[in-house]
Design an enzyme around this catalytic site. Structure first.
Site, PDB file in Angstrom:
ATOM      1  N   LYS A 104      29.261  45.116  10.428  1.00  0.00           N
ATOM      2  CA  LYS A 104      28.548  46.381  10.309  1.00  0.00           C
ATOM      3  C   LYS A 104      28.886  47.099   8.998  1.00  0.00           C
ATOM      4  O   LYS A 104      29.859  46.743   8.311  1.00  0.00           O
ATOM      5  CB  LYS A 104      28.860  47.264  11.518  1.00  0.00           C
ATOM      6  CG  LYS A 104      28.356  46.697  12.845  1.00  0.00           C
ATOM      7  CD  LYS A 104      28.652  47.659  13.989  1.00  0.00           C
ATOM      8  CE  LYS A 104      28.143  47.136  15.314  1.00  0.00           C
ATOM      9  NZ  LYS A 104      28.414  48.079  16.422  1.00  0.00           N
ATOM     10  N   PHE A 150      23.218  55.759  23.559  1.00  0.00           N
ATOM     11  CA  PHE A 150      23.731  55.584  22.191  1.00  0.00           C
ATOM     12  C   PHE A 150      22.774  54.803  21.287  1.00  0.00           C
ATOM     13  O   PHE A 150      23.084  54.533  20.129  1.00  0.00           O
ATOM     14  CB  PHE A 150      25.093  54.867  22.218  1.00  0.00           C
ATOM     15  CG  PHE A 150      25.077  53.546  22.955  1.00  0.00           C
ATOM     16  CD1 PHE A 150      24.556  52.400  22.368  1.00  0.00           C
ATOM     17  CD2 PHE A 150      25.580  53.463  24.249  1.00  0.00           C
ATOM     18  CE1 PHE A 150      24.538  51.186  23.030  1.00  0.00           C
ATOM     19  CE2 PHE A 150      25.559  52.244  24.934  1.00  0.00           C
ATOM     20  CZ  PHE A 150      25.040  51.114  24.324  1.00  0.00           C
ATOM     21  N   ARG A 178      34.014  37.136  20.453  1.00  0.00           N
ATOM     22  CA  ARG A 178      34.098  38.410  21.166  1.00  0.00           C
ATOM     23  C   ARG A 178      35.548  38.777  21.462  1.00  0.00           C
ATOM     24  O   ARG A 178      35.920  39.957  21.421  1.00  0.00           O
ATOM     25  CB  ARG A 178      33.270  38.351  22.458  1.00  0.00           C
ATOM     26  CG  ARG A 178      31.764  38.377  22.179  1.00  0.00           C
ATOM     27  CD  ARG A 178      30.950  38.306  23.451  1.00  0.00           C
ATOM     28  NE  ARG A 178      31.086  39.496  24.275  1.00  0.00           N
ATOM     29  CZ  ARG A 178      30.403  40.622  24.085  1.00  0.00           C
ATOM     30  NH1 ARG A 178      29.561  40.731  23.078  1.00  0.00           N
ATOM     31  NH2 ARG A 178      30.567  41.639  24.903  1.00  0.00           N
ATOM     32  N   THR A 184      34.751  47.075  22.790  1.00  0.00           N
ATOM     33  CA  THR A 184      33.737  47.772  22.007  1.00  0.00           C
ATOM     34  C   THR A 184      34.267  49.096  21.438  1.00  0.00           C
ATOM     35  O   THR A 184      33.987  49.439  20.290  1.00  0.00           O
ATOM     36  CB  THR A 184      32.499  48.050  22.884  1.00  0.00           C
ATOM     37  OG1 THR A 184      32.017  46.812  23.390  1.00  0.00           O
ATOM     38  CG2 THR A 184      31.407  48.725  22.079  1.00  0.00           C
ATOM     39  N   ARG A 198      38.665  45.041  15.855  1.00  0.00           N
ATOM     40  CA  ARG A 198      38.276  46.437  16.045  1.00  0.00           C
ATOM     41  C   ARG A 198      39.476  47.368  16.113  1.00  0.00           C
ATOM     42  O   ARG A 198      39.401  48.510  15.658  1.00  0.00           O
ATOM     43  CB  ARG A 198      37.425  46.557  17.316  1.00  0.00           C
ATOM     44  CG  ARG A 198      36.000  46.057  17.136  1.00  0.00           C
ATOM     45  CD  ARG A 198      35.263  45.949  18.449  1.00  0.00           C
ATOM     46  NE  ARG A 198      33.850  45.642  18.253  1.00  0.00           N
ATOM     47  CZ  ARG A 198      33.079  45.065  19.164  1.00  0.00           C
ATOM     48  NH1 ARG A 198      33.596  44.712  20.341  1.00  0.00           N
ATOM     49  NH2 ARG A 198      31.803  44.832  18.915  1.00  0.00           N
ATOM     50  N   ASN A 208      32.482  50.132  14.726  1.00  0.00           N
ATOM     51  CA  ASN A 208      33.504  49.266  15.334  1.00  0.00           C
ATOM     52  C   ASN A 208      33.521  47.869  14.718  1.00  0.00           C
ATOM     53  O   ASN A 208      33.665  46.866  15.419  1.00  0.00           O
ATOM     54  CB  ASN A 208      33.304  49.202  16.845  1.00  0.00           C
ATOM     55  CG  ASN A 208      31.954  48.613  17.236  1.00  0.00           C
ATOM     56  OD1 ASN A 208      31.115  48.319  16.380  1.00  0.00           O
ATOM     57  ND2 ASN A 208      31.731  48.430  18.534  1.00  0.00           N
ATOM     58  N   HIS A 211      29.488  43.063  15.500  1.00  0.00           N
ATOM     59  CA  HIS A 211      28.780  42.740  16.741  1.00  0.00           C
ATOM     60  C   HIS A 211      28.979  41.263  17.019  1.00  0.00           C
ATOM     61  O   HIS A 211      29.048  40.452  16.095  1.00  0.00           O
ATOM     62  CB  HIS A 211      27.282  43.048  16.573  1.00  0.00           C
ATOM     63  CG  HIS A 211      26.418  42.419  17.619  1.00  0.00           C
ATOM     64  ND1 HIS A 211      26.153  43.031  18.830  1.00  0.00           N
ATOM     65  CD2 HIS A 211      25.760  41.219  17.649  1.00  0.00           C
ATOM     66  CE1 HIS A 211      25.372  42.239  19.560  1.00  0.00           C
ATOM     67  NE2 HIS A 211      25.111  41.142  18.871  1.00  0.00           N
TER      68      HIS A 211
END
Length: 381
Positions: A104, A150, A178, A184, A198, A208, A211
């Site tokens: 991100k 969100f 993951r 998250t 994260r 964060n 993804h």
């Protein structure tokens, strides 16, 4: 897989495809690999004849052999599309998966750190591209979350600045990535999974770091979004094409897992990476790109062979006097000389010899934009 565990009779077979650029044809082969001898053999499926007799080849390894991977055999990029026999399917048909890792906007400048974590988790990067999503594209990507409170904030953030999309490959890649990301909520990650990405770099639930696809089906859908099978579709790259220079992390550096370290060195030196994409060059492209060195540099044939020997990571470096400044930062073409005279340069730190010297950089200031255009306009057009 330990090669010592193979019996003398072991021979692994794959169905492979190779696009022949000269003939404009997609050719199919049976590729055989003999692990004890480190040898390869190829059989032309259409013409039903031997194409490459059994030959020792040190650049193909067991970890390269899985359906969906692209391997290089004597400068031919072969796509492994299926197992060639039941023995191979039983022995090597494993938990190999593909998943999307989307870095991100808050962590694009930390792409080197993220890649380091990916490589240390036994995942490999098979595709990469920096893109800038529109609000509409980000909304399409997050369409399954459109009823959640969100959603708007998530879409707004994802479309606020460039992101880096990565295709990761490895055993149980979906769950591994993951797990590497962590919870998250970055605050929760710091409490429960302090070693996660994260926890280390995230801020909150939206900012964060990245993804990760939550299932095998989601991974297939999301990878198609960023890396569509139709040429010319999907989000565009972020190349600026002005005040820029070209940097190529060579195939040997990528395969050795040095990409993260090199990107960190580039960022730490204050250079702006304004575009990034992974390419697998055919020999004709490598020859075309390096043509300026033909007849000038004695290593030219070897430079071509190296550049098309596997995936390379291409960067656009943006800034005033970028070609000259970045060339100085890369150092002498010969890493041995660099280690004596300029030990902190990229080639001195990560290069092996004049061919496998970690990175290519634009030599002449007037060629900076041309080299960037070759990759980000012509090859990615």
């Amino acid at each position: 897989m330990n090669l010592k565990s193979h019996s003398k009779e072991d021979r692994f077979a794959f169905l492979a495809e190779w696009y022949d650029p000269m003939a404009g044809l997609l050719r199919k082969y049976q590729l055989f690999f003999y692990p004890r001898e480190g040898a390869v053999e190829m059989y032309d499926v259409k013409n039903q004849k031997l194409f490459l007799r059994k030959t020792k080849y040190k650049d193909l390894h067991m970890e390269d052999l899985f359906v969906g991977n692209k391997v290089n055999v004597f400068s031919r990029h072969l796509n492994l599309i299926d197992y060639g026999d039941q023995f191979t399917a039983n022995r090597l048909g494993s938990k190999k998966e593909r998943t999307l890792a989307l870095i991100k906007p808050d962590s694009v400048t930390r792409i080197g750190d993220v890649l380091e974590t990916i490589y240390s988790s036994n995942l490999i990067v098979t595709k990469a591209k920096m893109v800038k999503l529109s609000w509409s594209q980000a909304a399409d990507f997050y369409v399954e979350d459109q009823s959640k409170p969100f959603f708007n904030n998530q879409v707004q953030f994802l479309s606020s600045a460039p992101v880096v999309a990565l295709e990761l490959m490895g055993d149980e890649a979906v769950s591994v990535w993951r797990r590497v990301l962590g919870p998250t909520d970055s605050a929760l990650a710091r409490r429960e999974e302090p070693q996660s990405v994260r926890a280390q770099y995230g801020t909150d639930v939206i900012k964060n770091v990245g993804h990760g696809s939550d299932s095998f089906a989601a991974a297939a859908r999301e990878l198609e979004f960023f890396f569509p099978s139709s040429i010319g579709c999907g989000p565009a790259n972020t190349a600026i094409f002005t005040d820029c220079t070209c940097c190529i992390l060579k195939p040997h550096a990528v395969s050795e897992g040095l990409a993260g370290k090199i990107l960190n060195s580039i960022s730490s030196a204050g250079f702006e990476i304004s575009a990034l994409e992974m390419f697998s060059l055919e020999q004709v492209n490598a020859e075309e790109f390096l043509n300026v060195y033909k007849g000038v540099v004695p290593e030219y044939p070897s430079l071509v062979t190296e550049l098309c020997s596997g995936p390379c990571l291409v960067l656009e470096i943006h800034g005033i006097d970028a070609p000259q400044k970045f060339r100085e930062f890369c150092g002498p073409a010969d890493p041995m000389i660099g280690r004596h005279l300029r030990p902190s340069t990229l080639r001195a730190l990560y290069g092996k010899d004049k061919v496998k010297n970690a990175v290519h950089c634009t030599d002449l200031p007037e060629d900076g934009e041309l080299e960037v255009q070759y990759f980000f306009k012509i090859l990615d057009g």
